[in-house]
Design a protein around this motif. Structure first.
Motif, PDB file in Angstrom:
ATOM      1  N   VAL A 193       0.860  -1.182   0.000  1.00 13.33           N
ATOM      2  CA  VAL A 193       0.000   0.000   0.000  1.00 13.33           C
ATOM      3  C   VAL A 193       0.895   1.230   0.000  1.00 13.33           C
ATOM      4  CG1 VAL A 193      -1.730   1.344   1.249  1.00 13.33           C
ATOM      5  CG2 VAL A 193      -1.849  -1.134   1.291  1.00 13.33           C
ATOM      6  N   LYS A 194       0.578   2.170  -0.874  1.00 14.94           N
ATOM      7  CA  LYS A 194       1.222   3.494  -0.845  1.00 14.94           C
ATOM      8  C   LYS A 194       0.132   4.500  -0.539  1.00 14.94           C
ATOM      9  CE  LYS A 194       4.335   4.933  -3.746  1.00 14.94           C
ATOM     10  NZ  LYS A 194       5.361   5.175  -4.778  1.00 14.94           N
ATOM     11  N   ARG A 195       0.282   5.189   0.590  1.00 18.25           N
ATOM     12  CA  ARG A 195      -0.777   6.119   1.007  1.00 18.25           C
ATOM     13  C   ARG A 195      -0.206   7.526   1.100  1.00 18.25           C
ATOM     14  NH1 ARG A 195      -4.189   4.730   6.352  1.00 18.25           N
ATOM     15  NH2 ARG A 195      -2.093   4.668   7.201  1.00 18.25           N
ATOM     16  N   GLY A 196      -0.788   8.419   0.306  1.00 15.49           N
ATOM     17  CA  GLY A 196      -0.321   9.804   0.303  1.00 15.49           C
ATOM     18  C   GLY A 196      -0.565  10.451   1.648  1.00 15.49           C
ATOM     19  N   ARG A 197       0.390  11.258   2.095  1.00 15.49           N
ATOM     20  CA  ARG A 197       0.186  11.986   3.347  1.00 15.49           C
ATOM     21  C   ARG A 197      -0.441  13.317   2.973  1.00 15.49           C
ATOM     22  NH1 ARG A 197       5.201  11.927   7.068  1.00 15.49           N
ATOM     23  NH2 ARG A 197       3.957  10.832   8.603  1.00 15.49           N
ATOM     24  N   LYS A 198      -1.579  13.612   3.543  1.00 13.36           N
ATOM     25  CA  LYS A 198      -2.380  14.777   3.150  1.00 13.36           C
ATOM     26  C   LYS A 198      -1.537  16.052   3.034  1.00 13.36           C
ATOM     27  CE  LYS A 198      -6.752  13.631   2.612  1.00 13.36           C
ATOM     28  NZ  LYS A 198      -6.507  12.787   1.458  1.00 13.36           N
ATOM     29  N   GLY A 199      -1.735  16.740   1.904  1.00 15.11           N
ATOM     30  CA  GLY A 199      -1.048  18.016   1.713  1.00 15.11           C
ATOM     31  C   GLY A 199       0.441  17.881   1.466  1.00 15.11           C
ATOM     32  N   THR A 200       0.865  16.687   1.023  1.00 16.06           N
ATOM     33  CA  THR A 200       2.304  16.482   0.864  1.00 16.06           C
ATOM     34  C   THR A 200       2.732  16.403  -0.594  1.00 16.06           C
ATOM     35  OG1 THR A 200       1.899  14.129   1.064  1.00 16.06           O
ATOM     36  CG2 THR A 200       2.597  15.262   3.047  1.00 16.06           C
ATOM     37  N   ARG A 201       1.802  16.670  -1.522  1.00 16.23           N
ATOM     38  CA  ARG A 201       2.210  16.633  -2.933  1.00 16.23           C
ATOM     39  C   ARG A 201       2.675  18.039  -3.290  1.00 16.23           C
ATOM     40  NH1 ARG A 201       1.403  13.355  -7.561  1.00 16.23           N
ATOM     41  NH2 ARG A 201       0.611  11.702  -6.243  1.00 16.23           N
ATOM     42  N   ASP A 202       3.980  18.211  -3.368  1.00 16.72           N
ATOM     43  CA  ASP A 202       4.542  19.536  -3.644  1.00 16.72           C
ATOM     44  C   ASP A 202       4.285  19.916  -5.097  1.00 16.72           C
ATOM     45  OD1 ASP A 202       5.374  19.036  -1.129  1.00 16.72           O
ATOM     46  OD2 ASP A 202       7.502  19.325  -1.466  1.00 16.72           O
ATOM     47  N   THR A 203       4.312  21.211  -5.367  1.00 10.86           N
ATOM     48  CA  THR A 203       4.000  21.677  -6.725  1.00 10.86           C
ATOM     49  C   THR A 203       5.051  21.222  -7.736  1.00 10.86           C
ATOM     50  OG1 THR A 203       5.091  23.729  -6.133  1.00 10.86           O
ATOM     51  CG2 THR A 203       2.689  23.706  -6.034  1.00 10.86           C
ATOM     52  N   ASP A 204       6.261  20.893  -7.259  1.00 10.87           N
ATOM     53  CA  ASP A 204       7.316  20.488  -8.205  1.00 10.87           C
ATOM     54  C   ASP A 204       7.341  18.984  -8.445  1.00 10.87           C
ATOM     55  OD1 ASP A 204       8.263  19.596  -5.796  1.00 10.87           O
ATOM     56  OD2 ASP A 204      10.235  20.530  -5.955  1.00 10.87           O
ATOM     57  N   GLY A 205       6.271  18.286  -8.019  1.00  5.50           N
ATOM     58  CA  GLY A 205       6.200  16.849  -8.307  1.00  5.50           C
ATOM     59  C   GLY A 205       6.831  15.974  -7.238  1.00  5.50           C
ATOM     60  N   MET A 206       7.365  16.559  -6.170  1.00  2.00           N
ATOM     61  CA  MET A 206       7.897  15.773  -5.055  1.00  2.00           C
ATOM     62  C   MET A 206       6.728  15.119  -4.319  1.00  2.00           C
ATOM     63  SD  MET A 206      10.895  15.403  -3.156  1.00  2.00           S
ATOM     64  CE  MET A 206      11.773  16.939  -3.374  1.00  2.00           C
ATOM     65  N   THR A 207       6.839  13.834  -4.021  1.00  2.00           N
ATOM     66  CA  THR A 207       5.760  13.146  -3.304  1.00  2.00           C
ATOM     67  C   THR A 207       6.288  12.517  -2.016  1.00  2.00           C
ATOM     68  OG1 THR A 207       6.142  11.118  -4.564  1.00  2.00           O
ATOM     69  CG2 THR A 207       4.437  12.603  -5.396  1.00  2.00           C
ATOM     70  N   THR A 208       5.399  12.398  -1.049  1.00  2.00           N
ATOM     71  CA  THR A 208       5.715  11.726   0.214  1.00  2.00           C
ATOM     72  C   THR A 208       4.613  10.707   0.467  1.00  2.00           C
ATOM     73  OG1 THR A 208       6.557  13.851   0.993  1.00  2.00           O
ATOM     74  CG2 THR A 208       6.302  12.110   2.640  1.00  2.00           C
ATOM     75  N   TYR A 209       4.988   9.428   0.547  1.00  2.00           N
ATOM     76  CA  TYR A 209       3.997   8.380   0.757  1.00  2.00           C
ATOM     77  C   TYR A 209       4.374   7.523   1.954  1.00  2.00           C
ATOM     78  CZ  TYR A 209       1.530   9.047  -3.666  1.00  2.00           C
ATOM     79  OH  TYR A 209       0.763   9.577  -4.675  1.00  2.00           O
ATOM     80  N   GLU A 210       3.354   7.075   2.675  1.00  2.00           N
ATOM     81  CA  GLU A 210       3.556   6.013   3.660  1.00  2.00           C
ATOM     82  C   GLU A 210       3.456   4.704   2.893  1.00  2.00           C
ATOM     83  OE1 GLU A 210       1.594   8.089   7.597  1.00  2.00           O
ATOM     84  OE2 GLU A 210       0.388   6.691   6.430  1.00  2.00           O
ATOM     85  N   GLU A 211       4.383   3.797   3.164  1.00  2.00           N
ATOM     86  CA  GLU A 211       4.369   2.513   2.469  1.00  2.00           C
ATOM     87  C   GLU A 211       4.253   1.370   3.464  1.00  2.00           C
ATOM     88  OE1 GLU A 211       7.496   1.716  -0.306  1.00  2.00           O
ATOM     89  OE2 GLU A 211       6.410   2.844  -1.805  1.00  2.00           O
ATOM     90  N   LEU A 212       3.356   0.450   3.166  1.00  2.00           N
ATOM     91  CA  LEU A 212       3.234  -0.764   3.972  1.00  2.00           C
ATOM     92  C   LEU A 212       3.379  -1.969   3.064  1.00  2.00           C
ATOM     93  CD1 LEU A 212       0.880   1.376   5.226  1.00  2.00           C
ATOM     94  CD2 LEU A 212       0.751  -0.464   6.864  1.00  2.00           C
TER      95      LEU A 212
END
Length: 253
Positions: A79-98
């Motif tokens: 599972v890859k779950r986006g952390r709310k409000g963490t998708r930066d405008t330059d395409g950087m992503t932050t996901y929790e992974e299980l």
């Protein structure tokens, strides 16, 4: 699930070209691994998509592995779950992974209750597009259907020296079965990392991607899309547009 089961993956994608390997070598990076895997992505049947629109991605990843002298495939739920409000405008992503058991439990917990009538209807709707494949099966998750299947050949790069400023970063160069190629620079933190740790990793990634792409003639202003986005644009435009509308996918500039 326990925080220890969760990894935080911070990554930024970049466009790959025939100069990329030489540029990575010039910064002290080398190939550490090559792998081949197939990702199956699941959600509720169209148009009842639920998870993608919440930036939560269920997949089954089958990796090609050598067992004794034979090649086989070994799979796990992720599972890859986006952390709310963490998708930066330059395409950087932050996901929790299980992975594995923790991923399966989360998936089953999040599934809505299905009535007997609905499950009969689901049986009829199962996707004929993948009828030639063995579709991964999750017990208790019968209402999930695959919406994408992506085969990837990956080359993993890491810094050869620990004194390298970017030694904690990993670079993956992926070529999908569609022919699409993309690079990603990523850092992993554990689930208990502070926001400050995450921001520090983002800065390091941003700096490195700028250095890699500045050296090649590619215009880096455009957001580089991922393999899955590429497949959705081509094969599932309805789902792709729904994800854009939900703010989960940013349409490339």
């Amino acid at each position: 699930s326990a925080e220890s089961d969760v990894e935080i993956e911070i990554e930024k994608k970049f466009a790959v070209n025939d100069q990329t390997s030489d540029i990575l070598k010039s910064y002290g990076f080398d190939v550490v691994q090559k792998e081949e895997f197939v990702d199956w992505y699941f959600d509720l049947p169209a148009p009842r998509w639920k998870f993608c629109l919440d930036d939560c991605w269920f997949r089954y990843r089958e990796k090609k592995v050598k067992i004794m002298n034979n090649w086989g495939w070994r799979g796990a739920w992720q599972v890859k779950r986006g952390r709310k409000g963490t998708r930066d405008t330059d395409g950087m992503t932050t996901y929790e992974e299980l992975q594995g058991k923790a991923a399966k439990e989360l998936i089953l917990d999040m599934l809505p209750e299905v009535t007997a009538n609905e499950s009969i209807e689901l049986e009829c709707k199962s996707n004929s597009k993948y009828s030639t494949h063995d579709i991964p099966y999750l017990e208790g998750g019968e209402q999930l259907v695959p919406f994408a299947r992506v085969e990837t050949f990956r080359t993993c790069w890491k810094a050869t020296s620990t004194v390298n400023e970017f030694s904690g970063l990993k670079v993956d160069i992926d070529k999908a079965d569609s022919g699409y190629m993309v690079g990603e620079v990523e850092a992993l933190c554990d689930g208990i990392s502070s926001q400050e740790d995450v921001e520090n990793e983002k800065e390091k990634i941003r700096k490195f991607v700028d250095m890699i792409t500045r050296e090649s003639e590619r215009d880096n202003e455009a957001t580089t899309i991922g393999k899955l986005e590429f497949v959705l644009m081509k094969e599932s435009p309805d789902l792709y547009n729904a994800c854009v509308k939900a703010g989960v996918i940013h349409r490339p500039k």
